[in-house]
Design an enzyme around this catalytic site. Structure first.
Site, mmCIF file in Angstrom:
data_model
loop_
_atom_site.group_PDB
_atom_site.id
_atom_site.type_symbol
_atom_site.label_atom_id
_atom_site.label_comp_id
_atom_site.label_asym_id
_atom_site.label_seq_id
_atom_site.Cartn_x
_atom_site.Cartn_y
_atom_site.Cartn_z
ATOM 1 N N ARG A 121 0.821 -1.201 0.000
ATOM 2 C CA ARG A 121 0.000 0.000 0.000
ATOM 3 C C ARG A 121 0.860 1.258 0.000
ATOM 4 N NH1 ARG A 121 -2.093 1.311 4.118
ATOM 5 N NH2 ARG A 121 -1.129 -0.104 5.604
ATOM 6 N N LYS A 140 -9.040 -2.194 0.113
ATOM 7 C CA LYS A 140 -8.946 -1.381 1.316
ATOM 8 C C LYS A 140 -9.754 -0.090 1.207
ATOM 9 C CE LYS A 140 -6.390 -4.044 3.847
ATOM 10 N NZ LYS A 140 -7.032 -4.786 4.967
ATOM 11 N N HIS A 183 -10.889 -5.009 11.478
ATOM 12 C CA HIS A 183 -9.818 -5.534 10.625
ATOM 13 C C HIS A 183 -9.446 -6.887 11.211
ATOM 14 C CE1 HIS A 183 -5.536 -4.999 8.780
ATOM 15 N NE2 HIS A 183 -6.342 -5.653 7.979
ATOM 16 N N SER A 243 -1.617 -6.660 8.723
ATOM 17 C CA SER A 243 -1.137 -7.584 7.701
ATOM 18 C C SER A 243 0.142 -8.264 8.174
ATOM 19 C CB SER A 243 -0.861 -6.831 6.394
ATOM 20 O OG SER A 243 -2.052 -6.290 5.873
ATOM 21 N N LYS A 300 -3.736 -13.251 10.705
ATOM 22 C CA LYS A 300 -5.197 -13.301 10.578
ATOM 23 C C LYS A 300 -5.638 -14.386 9.612
ATOM 24 C CE LYS A 300 -6.257 -9.253 9.135
ATOM 25 N NZ LYS A 300 -4.878 -8.938 8.785
ATOM 26 N N THR A 301 -5.066 -14.362 8.413
ATOM 27 C CA THR A 301 -5.473 -15.331 7.395
ATOM 28 C C THR A 301 -5.091 -16.743 7.799
ATOM 29 O OG1 THR A 301 -5.277 -13.679 5.636
ATOM 30 C CG2 THR A 301 -5.215 -15.990 4.971
ATOM 31 N N ASP A 312 -10.218 -11.209 6.668
ATOM 32 C CA ASP A 312 -9.634 -9.878 6.828
ATOM 33 C C ASP A 312 -10.574 -8.799 7.342
ATOM 34 O OD1 ASP A 312 -7.183 -8.353 6.547
ATOM 35 O OD2 ASP A 312 -8.151 -7.281 4.918
ATOM 36 N N ARG A 362 1.321 -11.849 -2.855
ATOM 37 C CA ARG A 362 -0.069 -12.075 -2.449
ATOM 38 C C ARG A 362 -0.779 -13.042 -3.385
ATOM 39 N NH1 ARG A 362 -2.225 -9.542 2.371
ATOM 40 N NH2 ARG A 362 -0.659 -7.999 2.971
#
Length: 527
Positions: free
Chosen positions: A56, A195, A214, A232, A236-237, A251, A317
């Site tokens: 980002r 996002k 988030h 990130s 989480k994933t 996410d 990704r």
């Protein structure tokens, strides 16, 4: 449908070009390959590169400041202001660019697996792979669009003149909440698309007393739901896609008295060191026709991807639709959470691998949002660095953190879920000296909590942070559970822990009244 875009100024009649609307994924993949933008792996996944923007552009985010946003946006955050006049000028420039001699790809999707609290998302882009990405991360359209829905004008290869529009660089991600329009220019990184809509949901949902998060979420066979907060790269994933659990989403979610619901229609997983053994569900979903891989190394002779090669980026990704996950909660909804996890990658190695939080601690650490900014997640980040990101997602939280924390506190009282801090960072020393917690240790901790095995386990209170650390978690050695015991140099541990605790107070003091009212949740050192 055509009239909406025509009214915006987009030329829908193009004798020499084409406009593709809601094209099938197979067609978008075919177009990406045919245009030389991407290549297929041996397993059929589509591989693309995003140039210098492999994460980002956090410093190129703008919000239009007007009567709608003047008193509702958390302007002290890293949001740059743009005037309505400059935005109108930029919009005209983007539309003129989109109307030039080129094809366009349009998708009309939805955000939010809720019958009432969803948002329409139109994407107008010059690239088929970005249209494909939107079909992954956004959901199927659930209703006719209206004036409350959003449009994204996406010109990823357009380099803007910073002087003409008062920008920091040739890249800009700009949202006008009044006109429900986002402009993305100068970056091929697809994450900006998802996002932008996450930020819109974060702004809108608190008005309906819904807490946007988030987070990843999953449910067990018995229906109990776990929610995983984190930036990130904190897990989480990985943790929400654990074997034996059913993925709700990886996410972005909303939490209310009615339960939990996913915002997205797919996953956007980090691929560095992705393996079949370590993350079988994600690995399988990433290596099949229909998935989209960004910034991974493809061996064109064998057609195989090397997920351990970070030449292009450590932030490689994979995006794919939710249906690529076998253990899936197909409704993208779940009950009120039983357990909520705050994932922090502690680069200093002084936080415990797990601690149960009181409501006051939960509100404090939620606003604090401490973790390590991991390599590759943002441009210029080469190694883990301590950072604070309120609500574990400050760049996407448009309102003041205290508004989200208030909802969290109310829901802890009303809904009664447990809140845990889980350190997925370092143990036995700081980054460079200690080691990162093995994934299998973190998974054992999460699974024991989900099995409710820690409900009556004795705890000890950390003297510096005031955290309640379980003395026993399954077969995990106690020396791992207590960070002080994992350091060889006890004086060095105490010094580093006190420095970190002091930095917590310093960071939270910037929130004024919220900090003073919630200091009971703070580390004991330095009060």
């Amino acid at each position: 449908m055509t009239q909406f875009y025509a009214d915006m100024g987009i030329n829908m009649e193009r004798p020499n070009n084409r406009i593709f609307v809601d094209s099938p994924r197979s067609f978008l993949i075919q177009e990406t390959v045919a245009r030389g933008i991407g290549k297929l792996t041996k397993d059929g996944a589509l591989v693309v590169e995003t140039g210098k923007h492999t994460g980002r552009s956090a410093n190129d985010r703008y919000i239009v400041r007007d009567e709608v946003t003047e008193n509702t946006i958390w302007w002290e955050n890293n949001f740059k202001e743009m005037t309505p006049d400059t935005f109108a000028k930029l919009k005209s420039h983007i539309i003129n660019y989109l109307n030039q001699d080129r094809d366009l790809f349009i998708t009309e999707r939805s955000v939010g697996a809720d019958e009432v609290h969803n948002l329409g998302a139109r994407l107008v882009t010059t690239n088929p792979n970005h249209a494909l990405f939107s079909t992954h991360l956004f959901r199927d359209k659930v209703r006719d669009f209206n004036e409350n829905d959003f449009t994204i004008l996406h010109a990823p290869e357009l380099q803007l003149d910073p002087n003409e529009f008062g920008l920091r660089s040739e890249t800009a991600v700009v949202t006008c909440l009044k006109s429900k329009l986002t402009i993305i220019a100068g970056t091929l990184y697809a994450g900006e698309i998802k996002k932008s809509m996450f930020a819109a949901m974060n702004y809108l949902l608190p008005e309906s007393n819904i807490m946007p998060t988030h987070s990843g979420a999953s449910r067990l066979e018995n229906g109990e739901v776990s929610v995983f907060f984190g930036l990130s790269g904190t897990g989480k994933t990985t943790l929400s896609t654990d074997e034996g659990t059913f993925l709700i989403g990886d996410d972005e979610h909303g939490i209310s008295e009615a339960g939990t619901f996913n915002f997205e229609g797919g996953c956007y997983a980090k691929t560095y060191k992705l393996s079949k053994e370590g993350e079988p569900e994600i690995y399988k979903a990433s290596n099949r026709f229909g998935s989209l891989l960004e910034n991974v190394i493809l061996d064109e002779n064998t057609g195989l991807v090397d997920f351990y090669d970070k030449t292009l980026s450590e932030n490689g990704r994979a995006s794919y639709p939710l249906e690529f996950i076998e253990e899936l909660e197909t409704s993208s909804r779940g009950d009120i959470p039983k357990h909520v996890f705050f994932l922090s990658a502690d680069a200093f190695g002084v936080l415990p691998p797990v601690a149960k939080l009181t409501k006051e601690q939960a509100m404090f650490y939620f606003v604090l949002g401490y973790t390590a900014k991991l390599a590759g997640t943002e441009i210029g980040v080469k190694e883990p660095t301590a950072t604070f990101s309120s609500c574990f997602g400050a760049p996407f939280m448009l309102r003041h953190p205290s508004e989200y924390a208030k909802l969290l506190g109310e829901y802890i009282d009303k809904l009664g879920f447990n809140v845990w801090m889980v350190n997925t960072g370092w143990t036995g020393g700081a980054y460079g000296t200690g080691q990162r917690f093995p994934l299998n240790i973190t998974r054992q901790i999460i699974r024991n909590i989900q099995a409710n095995n820690l409900d009556k386990v004795e705890t000890e209170q950390d003297p510096i942070f005031g955290l309640h650390i379980p003395k026993m978690v399954g077969e995990i050695p106690s020396t791992i559970l207590n960070p002080q015991k994992s350091w060889e140099d006890q004086e060095a541990y105490t010094k580093k822990a006190q420095e970190l605790a002091d930095s917590f107070h310093k960071q939270m003091s910037t929130f004024g009244n919220f900090y003073e009212e919630n200091i009971s949740g703070a580390p004991t050192f330095g009060k």
